[in-house]
Design a protein around this motif. Structure first.
Motif, PDB file in Angstrom:
ATOM      1  N   LYS A 122     -10.425  44.923  24.558  1.00 43.81           N
ATOM      2  CA  LYS A 122     -11.153  43.965  25.381  1.00 43.81           C
ATOM      3  C   LYS A 122     -11.868  44.634  26.547  1.00 43.81           C
ATOM      4  CE  LYS A 122      -9.462  41.033  22.577  1.00 43.81           C
ATOM      5  NZ  LYS A 122     -10.299  40.664  21.401  1.00 43.81           N
ATOM      6  N   SER A 182     -21.280  36.934  30.610  1.00 48.76           N
ATOM      7  CA  SER A 182     -20.013  36.498  31.221  1.00 48.76           C
ATOM      8  C   SER A 182     -20.279  35.842  32.571  1.00 48.76           C
ATOM      9  CB  SER A 182     -19.067  37.692  31.385  1.00 48.76           C
ATOM     10  OG  SER A 182     -18.748  38.255  30.127  1.00 48.76           O
ATOM     11  N   TRP A 188     -19.612  33.056  23.743  1.00 50.40           N
ATOM     12  CA  TRP A 188     -18.981  34.113  24.534  1.00 50.40           C
ATOM     13  C   TRP A 188     -17.577  34.404  24.020  1.00 50.40           C
ATOM     14  CZ3 TRP A 188     -14.524  34.422  27.418  1.00 50.40           C
ATOM     15  CH2 TRP A 188     -14.397  35.529  28.253  1.00 50.40           C
ATOM     16  N   THR A 189     -16.828  33.383  23.634  1.00 42.83           N
ATOM     17  CA  THR A 189     -15.459  33.564  23.142  1.00 42.83           C
ATOM     18  C   THR A 189     -15.442  34.376  21.850  1.00 42.83           C
ATOM     19  OG1 THR A 189     -14.813  31.454  24.131  1.00 42.83           O
ATOM     20  CG2 THR A 189     -13.345  32.371  22.466  1.00 42.83           C
ATOM     21  N   PHE A 215     -22.968  41.670  27.464  1.00 41.08           N
ATOM     22  CA  PHE A 215     -21.730  40.890  27.526  1.00 41.08           C
ATOM     23  C   PHE A 215     -21.356  40.582  28.974  1.00 41.08           C
ATOM     24  CE2 PHE A 215     -17.079  40.529  27.633  1.00 41.08           C
ATOM     25  CZ  PHE A 215     -16.910  39.479  26.750  1.00 41.08           C
ATOM     26  N   TYR A 257     -16.111  37.929  22.716  1.00 40.95           N
ATOM     27  CA  TYR A 257     -14.957  38.527  23.401  1.00 40.95           C
ATOM     28  C   TYR A 257     -13.836  38.837  22.412  1.00 40.95           C
ATOM     29  CZ  TYR A 257     -10.904  38.927  26.466  1.00 40.95           C
ATOM     30  OH  TYR A 257      -9.762  39.360  27.088  1.00 40.95           O
ATOM     31  N   GLY A 316     -15.623  45.526  26.537  1.00 44.95           N
ATOM     32  CA  GLY A 316     -16.672  44.586  26.901  1.00 44.95           C
ATOM     33  C   GLY A 316     -17.393  44.990  28.172  1.00 44.95           C
TER      34      GLY A 316
END
Length: 301
Positions: free
Chosen positions: A130, A143, A120-121, A139, A124, A133
């Motif tokens: 950002k 999350s 996930w990082t 995503f 991202y 997302g």
């Protein structure tokens, strides 16, 4: 000349009337027409495929990781392994919470949590802006799942360590067992496997497209159950079969299980036959409508 003019006018009127008779009436319809469905499928086939990488940085390590096909394949493998691990953990893990589980189970849980958090990082960090997302469904979906996993694996473990490592510190142990059900949310990750298996995705789309027809068919079955439930409830009043049909709702349930689904049909028919031939004939009418007609319509849908 006048005769020819009148004949041509009649021919024109008849042609106009035939056109009007062939015109399909426009108005609100329950189900979409075949032309609308074909047009929608044609648009889906010709539309440009969605690619989230258009929101990513043009270069960089995070973009390289997030768009690498090997990384996507590894993620799918880890998702499948995590789904199998939930089965093993449910059967073999004696601990009510992760902190009280054997070391092997703790290590595996932390490894899964670390990998999904890392994945996930990277995704991202790959976004140029950002907030883009929020435009990507997968995503947002991941999350939520990663947040749940981090809370269940790391945050709750930290809370237990702070309060002394006992499950009683947070109250009822049943609540803690319910917290373990958060792990089931990870099974939702298997939806990402559908992206790698288009055949399964086609089957699911077909099921979704048939839901409307299935809903109307089940609605018809419900109406039949309601009518015959009231009928059997009234006919069986003050008789031995009243135990089988004590209320309308229970009568509907009995008719659904023993009639529409044909569970233990022979054992159900025998008491009706011994009590009254009228009840048996009414049940056969219900059987004809519900089991042989509506249920076969449901199979055809």
């Amino acid at each position: 000349m006048e005769v020819n003019g009148i004949a041509s006018e009649r021919d024109h009127d008849s042609t106009h009337e035939s056109r009007e008779s062939r015109e399909v009436p426009t108005g609100p319809t329950i189900l979409p027409s075949a032309d609308d469905m074909k047009e929608r499928i044609r648009k889906e086939m010709t539309s440009e495929p969605y690619d989230v990488s258009k929101y990513y940085h043009r270069t960089g390590f995070s973009r390289w990781i997030a768009t690498h096909p090997r990384f996507e394949q590894l993620t799918l493998v880890v998702i499948a392994l995590n789904a199998l691990w939930i089965w093993i953990d449910t059967d073999a893990n004696p601990g009510p919470v992760l902190l009280q589980s054997p070391p092997f189970f703790q290590i595996v849980e932390h490894l899964f949590c670390f990998y999904f958090t890392y994945e996930w990082t990277m995704r991202y960090r790959a976004f140029k802006r950002k907030r883009d997302g929020l435009k990507d469904f997968w995503f947002i979906f991941d999350s939520l799942l990663v947040s749940t996993m981090v809370f269940e694996t790391w945050v709750m473990t930290a809370i237990f360590l702070i309060i002394g490592g006992t499950s009683g510190g947070l109250g009822n142990a049943g609540i803690l067992r319910m917290a373990r059900l958060l792990r089931l949310t990870r099974m939702a990750r298997m939806a990402r496997l559908l992206r790698a298996m288009p055949e399964l995705l086609i089957l699911i789309k077909g099921m979704v497209a048939a839901l409307r027809s299935v809903a109307f068919t089940l609605g018809l079955l419900l109406v039949i159950l309601y009518i015959f439930g009231i009928l059997f409830r009234q006919l069986c009043e003050d008789s031995p079969c009243e135990e089988t049909f004590p209320t309308v709702l229970e009568a509907m349930h009995v008719l659904l299980v023993n009639g529409a689904l044909m569970d233990s049909l022979s054992f159900f028919v025998q008491p009706l036959q011994e009590q009254s031939i009228v009840l048996l004939l009414i049940f056969y009418v219900y059987l004809l409508l519900a089991a042989l007609t509506v249920m076969n319509m449901l199979i055809g849908v």
